[in-house]
Design a protein around this motif. Structure first.
Motif, PDB file in Angstrom:
ATOM      1  N   PHE A  94       0.893  -1.138   0.101  1.00  0.00           N
ATOM      2  CA  PHE A  94       0.066  -0.066   0.062  1.00  0.00           C
ATOM      3  C   PHE A  94       0.869   1.318   0.091  1.00  0.00           C
ATOM      4  N   GLU A  95       1.993   1.321   0.903  1.00  0.00           N
ATOM      5  CA  GLU A  95       2.864   2.510   1.116  1.00  0.00           C
ATOM      6  C   GLU A  95       3.683   2.459  -0.533  1.00  0.00           C
ATOM      7  N   SER A 108       3.636   7.184   1.628  1.00  0.00           N
ATOM      8  CA  SER A 108       3.401   7.197   3.123  1.00  0.00           C
ATOM      9  C   SER A 108       2.406   8.239   3.507  1.00  0.00           C
ATOM     10  N   ARG A 109       1.967   8.328   4.512  1.00  0.00           N
ATOM     11  CA  ARG A 109       1.172   9.100   5.411  1.00  0.00           C
ATOM     12  C   ARG A 109       1.698  10.744   5.345  1.00  0.00           C
ATOM     13  N   HIS A 156       3.058  14.264   6.613  1.00  0.00           N
ATOM     14  CA  HIS A 156       3.336  14.807   7.889  1.00  0.00           C
ATOM     15  C   HIS A 156       2.085  15.459   8.369  1.00  0.00           C
ATOM     16  N   GLY A 157       1.641  15.493   9.789  1.00  0.00           N
ATOM     17  CA  GLY A 157       0.617  16.190  10.254  1.00  0.00           C
ATOM     18  C   GLY A 157      -0.817  15.238  10.008  1.00  0.00           C
ATOM     19  N   GLY A 158      -0.866  14.116   9.426  1.00  0.00           N
ATOM     20  CA  GLY A 158      -1.880  13.268   9.515  1.00  0.00           C
ATOM     21  C   GLY A 158      -3.012  14.016   8.582  1.00  0.00           C
ATOM     22  N   LEU A 159      -4.237  13.345   9.134  1.00  0.00           N
ATOM     23  CA  LEU A 159      -5.497  14.069   8.436  1.00  0.00           C
ATOM     24  C   LEU A 159      -5.580  15.693   8.649  1.00  0.00           C
ATOM     25  N   ASP A 160      -5.088  16.236   9.888  1.00  0.00           N
ATOM     26  CA  ASP A 160      -5.319  17.681   9.797  1.00  0.00           C
ATOM     27  C   ASP A 160      -4.533  18.576   8.913  1.00  0.00           C
ATOM     28  N   ALA A 161      -3.586  18.069   8.180  1.00  0.00           N
ATOM     29  CA  ALA A 161      -2.545  18.893   7.451  1.00  0.00           C
ATOM     30  C   ALA A 161      -3.401  19.154   6.117  1.00  0.00           C
ATOM     31  N   ALA A 162      -4.649  18.769   5.892  1.00  0.00           N
ATOM     32  CA  ALA A 162      -5.112  19.109   4.536  1.00  0.00           C
ATOM     33  C   ALA A 162      -5.944  20.512   4.705  1.00  0.00           C
TER      34      ALA A 162
END
Length: 75
Positions: free
Chosen positions: A60-61, A66-67, A69-75
């Protein structure tokens, strides 16, 4: 096929079990079996999900990266 098991619980736990069973309109023994079955089903699901992630995470990666940096809040 059904199997019988015996459990020892304290009075507070048994009273809580009886209250919940009454709320569900089933005998305490039947309610306890439902709770146990649900818990074991959940545990089996989590084990399967973990195995799936372990098996497919690298692919998958590689495909999607990869995800960020900052995860879902970065968007």
């Amino acid at each position: 096929m059904s199997r019988e098991i015996r459990l020892t619980v304290d009075d507070e736990t048994y009273e809580a079990l009886q209250r919940r069973a009454t709320t569900e309109h089933v005998p305490a023994e039947q309610y306890a079996a439902q709770v146990l079955r649900t818990d074991l089903t959940h545990a089996r699901f989590i084990e399967g999900a973990s195995a799936f992630i372990a098996e497919h995470a690298e692919g998958f990666e590689e495909r999607f990266g990869s995800r960020p940096h900052g995860g879902l809040d970065a968007a």
